[in-house]
Scaffold this motif. Structure first.
Motif, PDB file in Angstrom:
ATOM      1  N   LEU A 293      11.644  33.623  62.554  1.00 51.22           N
ATOM      2  CA  LEU A 293      10.213  33.879  62.370  1.00 51.22           C
ATOM      3  C   LEU A 293       9.522  32.668  61.742  1.00 51.22           C
ATOM      4  O   LEU A 293       8.418  32.285  62.150  1.00 51.22           O
ATOM      5  N   LEU A 294      10.161  32.060  60.754  1.00 45.67           N
ATOM      6  CA  LEU A 294       9.580  30.875  60.125  1.00 45.67           C
ATOM      7  C   LEU A 294       9.397  29.766  61.157  1.00 45.67           C
ATOM      8  O   LEU A 294       8.398  29.046  61.151  1.00 45.67           O
ATOM      9  N   ALA A 295      10.355  29.648  62.074  1.00 46.46           N
ATOM     10  CA  ALA A 295      10.249  28.629  63.119  1.00 46.46           C
ATOM     11  C   ALA A 295       9.138  28.973  64.103  1.00 46.46           C
ATOM     12  O   ALA A 295       8.335  28.105  64.481  1.00 46.46           O
ATOM     13  N   LYS A 296       9.069  30.243  64.517  1.00 49.89           N
ATOM     14  CA  LYS A 296       8.045  30.646  65.487  1.00 49.89           C
ATOM     15  C   LYS A 296       6.636  30.448  64.948  1.00 49.89           C
ATOM     16  O   LYS A 296       5.734  30.021  65.673  1.00 49.89           O
ATOM     17  N   TYR A 297       6.455  30.753  63.677  1.00 47.48           N
ATOM     18  CA  TYR A 297       5.130  30.619  63.075  1.00 47.48           C
ATOM     19  C   TYR A 297       4.898  29.215  62.507  1.00 47.48           C
ATOM     20  O   TYR A 297       3.940  28.985  61.775  1.00 47.48           O
ATOM     21  N   GLU A 298       5.788  28.302  62.850  1.00 46.75           N
ATOM     22  CA  GLU A 298       5.701  26.884  62.463  1.00 46.75           C
ATOM     23  C   GLU A 298       5.607  26.698  60.956  1.00 46.75           C
ATOM     24  O   GLU A 298       4.838  25.886  60.447  1.00 46.75           O
ATOM     25  N   LEU A 299       6.434  27.460  60.252  1.00 47.61           N
ATOM     26  CA  LEU A 299       6.485  27.361  58.798  1.00 47.61           C
ATOM     27  C   LEU A 299       7.803  26.774  58.311  1.00 47.61           C
ATOM     28  O   LEU A 299       8.058  26.738  57.109  1.00 47.61           O
ATOM     29  N   ASP A 300       8.640  26.319  59.247  1.00 46.09           N
ATOM     30  CA  ASP A 300       9.844  25.585  58.863  1.00 46.09           C
ATOM     31  C   ASP A 300       9.512  24.096  58.824  1.00 46.09           C
ATOM     32  O   ASP A 300       8.388  23.682  59.142  1.00 46.09           O
ATOM     33  N   ALA A 301      10.468  23.279  58.420  1.00 45.15           N
ATOM     34  CA  ALA A 301      10.210  21.840  58.261  1.00 45.15           C
ATOM     35  C   ALA A 301       9.709  21.204  59.549  1.00 45.15           C
ATOM     36  O   ALA A 301       8.774  20.387  59.540  1.00 45.15           O
ATOM     37  N   GLU A 302      10.315  21.572  60.679  1.00 42.96           N
ATOM     38  CA  GLU A 302       9.919  20.999  61.964  1.00 42.96           C
ATOM     39  C   GLU A 302       8.483  21.374  62.315  1.00 42.96           C
ATOM     40  O   GLU A 302       7.693  20.544  62.776  1.00 42.96           O
ATOM     41  N   GLY A 303       8.140  22.642  62.102  1.00 45.91           N
ATOM     42  CA  GLY A 303       6.786  23.098  62.396  1.00 45.91           C
ATOM     43  C   GLY A 303       5.744  22.432  61.522  1.00 45.91           C
ATOM     44  O   GLY A 303       4.646  22.074  61.982  1.00 45.91           O
ATOM     45  N   ILE A 304       6.074  22.278  60.243  1.00 40.71           N
ATOM     46  CA  ILE A 304       5.158  21.605  59.311  1.00 40.71           C
ATOM     47  C   ILE A 304       4.963  20.156  59.729  1.00 40.71           C
ATOM     48  O   ILE A 304       3.837  19.639  59.768  1.00 40.71           O
ATOM     49  N   TYR A 305       6.061  19.505  60.052  1.00 33.69           N
ATOM     50  CA  TYR A 305       6.027  18.104  60.498  1.00 33.69           C
ATOM     51  C   TYR A 305       5.127  17.943  61.719  1.00 33.69           C
ATOM     52  O   TYR A 305       4.258  17.051  61.759  1.00 33.69           O
ATOM     53  N   LYS A 306       5.288  18.795  62.714  1.00 30.88           N
ATOM     54  CA  LYS A 306       4.491  18.695  63.944  1.00 30.88           C
ATOM     55  C   LYS A 306       3.008  18.897  63.668  1.00 30.88           C
ATOM     56  O   LYS A 306       2.159  18.176  64.192  1.00 30.88           O
ATOM     57  N   GLN A 307       2.689  19.880  62.835  1.00 36.13           N
ATOM     58  CA  GLN A 307       1.278  20.160  62.535  1.00 36.13           C
ATOM     59  C   GLN A 307       0.636  19.002  61.771  1.00 36.13           C
ATOM     60  O   GLN A 307      -0.532  18.658  61.994  1.00 36.13           O
ATOM     61  N   ILE A 308       1.393  18.419  60.854  1.00 33.58           N
ATOM     62  CA  ILE A 308       0.837  17.302  60.096  1.00 33.58           C
ATOM     63  C   ILE A 308       0.647  16.085  60.998  1.00 33.58           C
ATOM     64  O   ILE A 308      -0.357  15.371  60.885  1.00 33.58           O
ATOM     65  N   LYS A 309       1.583  15.859  61.901  1.00 35.57           N
ATOM     66  CA  LYS A 309       1.449  14.731  62.838  1.00 35.57           C
ATOM     67  C   LYS A 309       0.171  14.881  63.683  1.00 35.57           C
ATOM     68  O   LYS A 309      -0.567  13.901  63.888  1.00 35.57           O
ATOM     69  N   GLU A 310      -0.103  16.079  64.132  1.00 32.36           N
ATOM     70  CA  GLU A 310      -1.325  16.316  64.903  1.00 32.36           C
ATOM     71  C   GLU A 310      -2.570  16.129  64.039  1.00 32.36           C
ATOM     72  O   GLU A 310      -3.588  15.611  64.494  1.00 32.36           O
ATOM     73  N   PHE A 311      -2.457  16.532  62.783  1.00 29.92           N
ATOM     74  CA  PHE A 311      -3.580  16.440  61.860  1.00 29.92           C
ATOM     75  C   PHE A 311      -3.983  15.007  61.574  1.00 29.92           C
ATOM     76  O   PHE A 311      -5.163  14.668  61.532  1.00 29.92           O
ATOM     77  N   ILE A 312      -2.991  14.132  61.413  1.00 31.53           N
ATOM     78  CA  ILE A 312      -3.325  12.763  61.017  1.00 31.53           C
ATOM     79  C   ILE A 312      -3.407  11.813  62.202  1.00 31.53           C
ATOM     80  O   ILE A 312      -3.764  10.635  62.022  1.00 31.53           O
TER      81      ILE A 312
END
Length: 312
Positions: A293-312
């Protein structure tokens, strides 16, 4: 590499209550027929005369705790976050918050990491609810060390406290000699210059791991543990945001009204900053293994990393 020690913060809560019970005979623990799950059963075994099972009646439990607090004792009332903050909200507001009584609420099984119990039990709204109650202190510890320290700090302070604990075993990250817990003070875990990640609860470790991934791309992220959502460390938030110019908040809670909302309030008034809120989007959870679930909702390390990359 040696295996990283993992323990659920609900387990830490039960152990901390026993340790405090040995030192303070005015500590009383209440539960609502969930002592095995909330781990207050550990306290019940050690101090049966100071443990009260109120049955499946969370609202009544909060009222009993308020009465006990009025006698000078320090009650910790415990249940799942969905019931402690959700079902009993009126009693927490009117019987504890309004008279500002010395009641501590130990809310376990918070967030989507409750897992297979599904959306009905995955409380992603509790921080938002508790933040609206005047005078309520809110603490969301990141690991075993911090959870134990938070329980003791809550006991020692006067006034209502909402303590948020999880079901999922998480890595111990604060087992260093210079660790210090102080209510209302954030902790800089990693300094950086390109952006600041403010994280809370189990997302602190995931954010540290995401920062390592960002470093491989040449992005230097500052990681700050905000264990106390209210009162929040506004000075540290402004200081770090002023330095990096970009802010990301990460929480296992709705992006509405939780850590992200609290940080946004501070920055909008004191230091307008480009910002991304990572958490549970405006949706309910679902049944499934906690890690998936943490992975699906992008709340694991990989998901956080991807969202931040898109943000910056």
């Amino acid at each position: 590499m040696a295996d990283v020690k993992k323990i659920a913060t609900r387990e830490s809560y039960g152990n901390a209550l026993v340790a405090l019970g040995e030192k303070y005979d005015n500590l009383v623990v209440l539960d609502a027929d969930l002592a095995e799950a909330t781990k207050t059963g550990i306290f019940k075994k050690a101090f049966p005369e100071r443990h009260i099972d109120c049955g499946i009646a969370e609202s009544n439990m909060v009222g009993i705790a308020a009465g006990i607090a009025s006698t000078g004792k320090v009650p910790f009332c415990s249940s799942f976050a969905m019931f402690a903050a959700g079902r009993a909200f009126e009693q927490v507001r009117n019987s504890v918050g309004y008279p500002h009584l010395n009641v501590k609420i130990g809310a376990t099984h918070a967030g989507i990491s409750v897992g297979e119990d599904g959306a009905s039990h995955q409380c992603n709204e509790d921080i938002a609810l508790m933040r609206t109650i005047p005078g309520m202190t809110i603490i969301n510890p990141s690991d075993d060390v911090e959870a134990k320290a938070a329980v003791e700090a809550a006991y020692k302070m006067d006034g209502p406290v909402y303590l948020r604990f999880g079901r999922l075993a998480v890595p111990v990250i604060n087992d260093n000699a210079d660790y210090k817990f102080e209510i209302g003070k954030g902790v800089v875990l990693k300094e950086g210059k390109d952006l600041t990640i403010f994280a809370t609860g189990l997302e602190v470790n995931e954010s540290l791991e995401a920062a390592k991934k960002l470093a491989e791309d040449g992005i230097d992220a500052e990681v700050i543990n905000i264990h106390t959502i209210k009162p929040i460390d506004a000075d540290l938030i402004v200081k770090s945001a002023s330095k990096t110019g970009k802010v990301v908040t990460v929480e296992e809670h709705s992006v509405i009204g939780g850590l992200g909302g609290a940080v946004a309030e501070v920055l909008s008034e004191k230091c307008p900053t480009k910002m991304l809120r990572i958490g549970v989007k405006d949706t309910f959870g679902e049944s499934g293994p906690a890690v998936k679930l943490l992975a699906k909702y992008e709340l694991d390390a990989e998901g956080i990393y991807k969202q931040i990359k898109e943000f910056i």
